[in-house]
Design a protein around this motif. Structure first.
Motif, PDB file in Angstrom:
ATOM      1  N   ASP B 370       0.872  -1.165   0.000  1.00 57.17           N
ATOM      2  CA  ASP B 370       0.000   0.000   0.000  1.00 57.17           C
ATOM      3  C   ASP B 370       0.915   1.223   0.000  1.00 57.17           C
ATOM      4  N   ALA B 406       1.174 -11.779   4.985  1.00 58.84           N
ATOM      5  CA  ALA B 406       0.070 -12.681   5.299  1.00 58.84           C
ATOM      6  C   ALA B 406       0.220 -13.184   6.728  1.00 58.84           C
ATOM      7  N   LEU B 407       0.007 -12.301   7.671  1.00 60.75           N
ATOM      8  CA  LEU B 407       0.143 -12.704   9.069  1.00 60.75           C
ATOM      9  C   LEU B 407      -1.226 -12.983   9.675  1.00 60.75           C
ATOM     10  N   ARG B 408      -1.200 -13.407  10.913  1.00 63.44           N
ATOM     11  CA  ARG B 408      -2.442 -13.755  11.572  1.00 63.44           C
ATOM     12  C   ARG B 408      -3.293 -12.537  11.884  1.00 63.44           C
ATOM     13  N   GLY B 409      -4.596 -12.743  11.790  1.00 67.07           N
ATOM     14  CA  GLY B 409      -5.516 -11.702  12.195  1.00 67.07           C
ATOM     15  C   GLY B 409      -5.432 -10.502  11.289  1.00 67.07           C
ATOM     16  N   ASP B 410      -6.192  -9.484  11.568  1.00 66.49           N
ATOM     17  CA  ASP B 410      -6.150  -8.291  10.741  1.00 66.49           C
ATOM     18  C   ASP B 410      -5.319  -7.230  11.432  1.00 66.49           C
ATOM     19  N   ARG B 411      -4.465  -7.650  12.306  1.00 65.91           N
ATOM     20  CA  ARG B 411      -3.848  -6.666  13.167  1.00 65.91           C
ATOM     21  C   ARG B 411      -2.382  -6.429  12.871  1.00 65.91           C
ATOM     22  N   ASN B 412      -1.824  -7.214  11.989  1.00 65.18           N
ATOM     23  CA  ASN B 412      -0.390  -7.098  11.831  1.00 65.18           C
ATOM     24  C   ASN B 412       0.010  -6.397  10.550  1.00 65.18           C
ATOM     25  N   THR B 413       0.851  -5.435  10.688  1.00 65.95           N
ATOM     26  CA  THR B 413       1.375  -4.726   9.549  1.00 65.95           C
ATOM     27  C   THR B 413       2.835  -5.115   9.453  1.00 65.95           C
ATOM     28  N   ALA B 414       3.216  -5.595   8.297  1.00 66.22           N
ATOM     29  CA  ALA B 414       4.559  -6.143   8.205  1.00 66.22           C
ATOM     30  C   ALA B 414       5.620  -5.068   8.332  1.00 66.22           C
ATOM     31  N   GLN B 415       5.615  -4.135   7.438  1.00 61.11           N
ATOM     32  CA  GLN B 415       6.645  -3.106   7.470  1.00 61.11           C
ATOM     33  C   GLN B 415       6.007  -1.797   7.049  1.00 61.11           C
ATOM     34  N   VAL B 416       6.296  -0.753   7.749  1.00 62.29           N
ATOM     35  CA  VAL B 416       5.802   0.568   7.371  1.00 62.29           C
ATOM     36  C   VAL B 416       6.992   1.490   7.231  1.00 62.29           C
ATOM     37  N   ASN B 463      13.257  -4.144  16.007  1.00 62.23           N
ATOM     38  CA  ASN B 463      13.203  -5.041  14.853  1.00 62.23           C
ATOM     39  C   ASN B 463      12.639  -4.367  13.604  1.00 62.23           C
TER      40      ASN B 463
END
Lengths: 179, 795
Positions: B370, B406-416, B463
């Motif tokens: 995005d 593609a992580l669990r739940g709708d709560r995880n943002t990989a990298q911003v 991280n």
């Protein structure tokens, strides 16, 4: 014609309102710890794989699994994020989305023991957070623990009870000894 | 090529201010004259010594010291006018010296007139000729493609792809932070470092794209090692009515559709105020290879821009704002947890059934990217006395990128990633010395900050892929150009200094660590060219350029999203420096054109990522470790183009791009370099037929046989899960041939100025192939046949 142009432009402009303020979502999920609990009667032995500083950095700490031969253990698997205080339990999330997850436990040789699933998701497919591990004769080897993440793709379920679809969210080897 | 049949050769683009006036057409009607003034678009200086030629009438003249010219005794008719001057591009302009109502033979003298035709003009960027342009006409034929694919139509330019929707341009084997993009006069600052980070620019807005193949640091600052991409919309100009342009495209593969509208005019109330509004949107679903569909490969885009210009006397004020929004699905089958997943994916002939669904969808699931990029530009151009000129250009950019895994739940943002950049340029064009020397002095400033976690000075997490940082860069340059007779010479020098401050948390620490880097360098350039009889031109370019190590090269420490590599930065990296030598020979005859660009670039401290041979054990499994390292490298290559044309109806052309890139310390080829390529094009122009133009295109991409043979690091300790083949997971794919056809039709309606319909079929034979520079070649084939229709309407 000119009006048409303006109309098209305003439609296009209208389609998307300005983007909301970009909020950084929740923090990245980090699995730091995988814990195996082998239960036989009242006796529970726990073995853990811990990598508290995440990928890289310090090497992970891995317990060696030590089991007795020919015993039917109740095995539960836990996934934790211990980089946070208090530790965050990822196992609950996996349970919530059990239809997108599969824990796969593979001994390096059948002589060590066998694993059977004891839990099922809404689609009657195994999850693997609970199971039975039957140890066999005295042997040494490794026990591979995988957490397969199998989310739906374009609205279609992918989990089929096998390890093939999806990708590894966890994939580690414990050393195991049966004696 | 350009509107109204302008042609570019290779020096410059110019635009002229011409005004045509017809005085009395007598009975023979050969007493018409053409007169006007030729000025430089930017400096508005008159251009003396330009040759203006109407060859059919055997008339020619030179512009005088005020830029004025006049050709007399021209007969009525439709002519091609040629304007030539060294240091600027040759242009051809069609002049219609006819009364509008041509069948009326009793011409009323007073009615014969042509109002002033305003042509703006620009200096060429590079004296030696190592630049190429794509003009509005060419760009119309490529709408809907991403910016990098559009650029591959130029020889020497290739593309790094991540699937079919993410493309990064590669010039002579160099990409990412070694290529500078100048978008609308502003240095484009975003997340150039990642191979899967495409330039955040709306190709619909671009009306002219110039590519400089080679270092251009003196003018544009650090990073312009491999080349510069200059993207420009049309200049705002005075219009008496509202002008509208609509572009549309539809493609069969992925059912991609897009539309763009541009509306521009001038204010009636405020004299000197011109404006433009533009918006475009694009949506596509899952694309397909010849044999299967690819899940989650849709993309969406929405962009808009607003521009205004206010001119009064000697002052021009320009304001421009644009926003680019894009959401791109990442092929699900490429989502891998670790090296084992990758090895399995590579081992499969085709992706698993779940990743190649039969049904079609526009929906974008995880993983996806995005992206948002906003640009604000303010420019003041002040004309001073004695043809001197002062320009201030301020730019502000905000780049937001989130890569959702593609992580669990709708709560995880990989990298911003969020990066803010402010740039300021002050440019002074001095008055010509000794008639022949013109030049400018400029100052550049850049202030940039990146926030990955917390606040700049207070990072919250350890991280993150890229730590928080601030970057302050200042630079000053001086360039002079000397033109005399058939010779042209340009020399320039520049100084830059960068202050980089990085703030991060060490693993498991709560105390902020900060590092400081200061780098500076002087770069210079010398170009010379000579024209022989206007047919042969030889140019030579010498340039130095530099690039300080960027944050990703210094600080990476983690698994790179989707690439199954554990990447480790190196804090001791030194600045990269390049010495470039290039020669351009251009020959143009009536029917034949030939151009060869040969380059020899020596890169000191070339920074690249290489496998160490070790694997890093993580909770997700083992990953091969890749580390940033440096070497001295040599890039040698040729871009050769040949073109034969007959009566402007039939053109056969070929472009050949050849490259040899070597690691001089290890005496072996560099990894991940574009393969040699040949592109042949056959065009028929059929003016009185039901179609106007038919174009056949053949692209041959050779197999990349030049891959590294020995490992870069000395300590291949343990064997990893994956056997690396020449430093790669998979051997380079085979050569491939692609055939395309394009048919163009110009429709004429009373109410439209231009109505163009373009039909195209790409990959006619539905060839199955994989490309060496596509990062998804491990997982899937390239996309198959794609039929598209494009319309362009101007009214």
């Amino acid at each position: 014609m000119k009006k048409l142009g303006i109309v098209i432009l305003s439609i296009v402009l209208g389609i998307s309102a300005c983007k909301k303020d970009h909020e950084v979502g929740h923090e990245n999920e980090l699995i730091t710890t995988i814990k195996l609990n082998f239960k036989n009667g009242n006796d529970t032995k726990s073995f853990a794989y811990k990598d508290l500083d995440g990928d890289g950095g310090m090497a992970p700490k891995v317990d060696k699994i030590s089991l007795k031969p020919n015993i039917n253990y109740d095995l539960t698997v836990e996934f934790l994020d211990e980089s946070k205080t208090p530790a965050f339990n990822i196992t609950d999330e996996i349970k919530e989305e059990a239809d997108e997850h599969l824990v796969v436990i593979t001994p390096s040789s059948v002589a060590i023991g066998t694993f059977t699933y004891a839990d099922k998701d809404v689609n009657q497919l195994p999850i693997g957070l609970m199971g039975k591990f039957t140890s066999k004769l005295a042997a040494e080897g490794t026990l591979k623990v995988q957490l397969r993440h199998q989310p739906p793709i374009n609205g279609k379920k992918t989990k089929d009870g096998t390890a093939t679809p999806g990708s590894d969210d966890a994939n580690i080897n414990f050393e195991i000894e049966v004696k | 090529m350009l509107q109204k049949g302008f042609y570019f050769k290779n020096f410059l683009i110019l635009t002229f201010v011409l005004s045509f006036q017809f005085l009395q057409a007598q009975e023979v009607n050969c007493s018409c004259f053409v007169e006007g003034k030729i000025t430089d678009k930017h400096t508005r200086e008159p251009i003396a010594g330009a040759m203006i030629e109407i060859s059919v009438q055997k008339k020619a003249t030179f512009s005088d010291k005020n830029g004025k010219y006049r050709i007399e005794n021209v007969c009525e008719g439709k002519y091609e006018m040629k304007i030539r001057i060294l240091g600027y591009d040759t242009q051809k302009l069609e002049v219609n010296l006819l009364h509008e109502n041509t069948h009326d033979f009793r011409l009323n003298e007073s009615e014969i007139h042509l109002d002033g035709i305003n042509i703006s003009a620009k200096r060429i960027e590079s004296v030696s000729g190592n630049e190429k342009q794509l003009d509005a006409e060419q760009l119309k034929k490529m709408t809907g493609q991403n910016l990098a694919s559009i650029l591959t139509s130029i020889s020497g330019v290739s593309i790094i792809q991540t699937g079919s929707s993410i493309g990064k341009p590669v010039i002579h084997g160099m990409h990412s932070n070694r290529i500078l993009t100048i978008n609308n006069g502003i240095r484009h600052e975003a997340q150039q470092w990642g191979n899967e980070h495409a330039p955040e620019i709306d190709p619909f807005l671009a009306k002219q794209i110039t590519i400089i193949k080679g270092a251009k640091s003196v003018r544009y600052g650090p990073d312009a090692i491999g080349g510069v991409i200059i993207i420009e919309p049309n200049e705002l100009r005075h219009l008496d009515s509202i002008k509208t342009e609509i572009n549309h495209f539809s493609m069969s593969n992925g059912w991609q559709n897009g539309i763009s509208g541009i509306v521009e005019s001038s204010s009636h109330k405020i004299n000197g105020l011109d404006w433009r509004l533009q918006a475009s949107t694009k949506k596509g679903g899952n694309v397909a290879t010849p044999n299967y569909n690819l899940a989650n490969t849709g993309s969406q885009e929405f962009n808009y821009s607003i521009g205004a210009k206010y001119s009064r006397k000697r002052t021009d004020i320009n304001a421009f704002f644009s926003q680019f929004n894009s959401k791109i699905g990442i092929f699900s089958g490429s989502h891998i947890g670790n090296t084992t997943d990758l090895a399995q994916a590579i081992g499969r002939e085709k992706p698993l059934g779940i990743y190649t669904p039969e049904s079609f969808t526009f929906k974008i699931n995880r993983p996806y990217q995005d992206i948002q990029h906003s640009l604000l530009k303010l420019k003041l151009n002040q004309q001073l006395r004695n043809n001197q000129n002062l320009q201030f250009t301020f730019g502000q950019q905000y780049n937001f990128r989130s890569e959702v895994d593609a992580l669990r739940g709708d709560r995880n943002t990989a990298q911003v990633f969020k990066i803010n950049t402010n740039t300021l340029e002050v440019l002074f064009n001095h008055k010509p010395f000794f008639k022949n020397i013109a030049g400018n002095i400029g100052l550049n400033g850049l202030y940039q900050y990146n926030i990955s976690t917390g606040k700049i000075l207070e990072p919250q997490k350890s991280n993150v892929l890229i730590p928080n940082y601030t970057n302050f860069t200042i630079g000053a340059f001086w360039i002079e150009r000397y033109v005399k007779g058939d010779y042209e010479l340009e020399a320039g020098i520049r100084w830059d200094k960068r202050f980089l401050d990085v703030y991060y948390l060490e693993r498991l620490q709560s105390q902020v660590t900060s590092d400081e880097f200061t780098n500076q360098s002087i770069t210079n350039t010398l170009s010379i060219s000579r024209n022989f009889n206007n047919r042969l031109k030889v140019g030579y370019n010498f340039a130095t350029a530099w690039k300080p190590p960027v944050v990703s090269e210094l600080y990476s420490d983690g698994v790179h999203h989707g690439s199954a590599a554990y990447e480790v930065g190196e804090l001791d990296l030194k600045s990269e420096k390049v010495i470039e030598n290039s020669v351009v020979i251009n020959f143009a005859d009536k029917f034949y054109q030939f151009e060869v660009l040969g380059y020899f670039n020596y890169l000191k401290n070339y920074i690249f990522l290489a496998p160490t041979g070790n694997s890093v054990l993580t909770i997700r499994g083992a990953f091969p470790e890749f580390k940033y390292t440096q070497t001295n490298a040599r890039f040698v290559g040729f871009d050769i183009s040949n073109s034969w044309s007959k009566f402007q109806k039939f053109t056969l052309s070929n472009q050949l791009s050849l490259l040899w890139a070597d690691d001089l310390e290890r005496n072996q080829p560099l990894i991940f370099m574009p393969a040699n390529r040949s592109e042949t094009n056959l065009t028929f122009k059929l003016n009185d037929f039901w179609i106007n133009e038919v174009m056949l295109n053949h692209r041959l991409v050779f197999k990349q046989n030049r891959t590294p043979t020995s490992s870069i690091f000395q300590n291949p300790a343990e064997s990893s899960f994956l056997n690396l083949i020449d430093g790669d997971y998979m051997a380079a794919p085979d050569a491939y041939n692609l055939f395309d056809i394009m048919v163009t039709k110009d429709l004429k309606f009373k109410k439209t100025d231009s109505f163009k319909v373009i039909f195209e079929c790409k990959n006619i034979l539905n060839t199955v192939y994989r490309d060496y520079l596509n990062r998804f070649r491990y997982f899937s084939d390239e996309i198959g046949r794609n039929i598209s229709i494009r319309t362009n309407i101007i009214f």
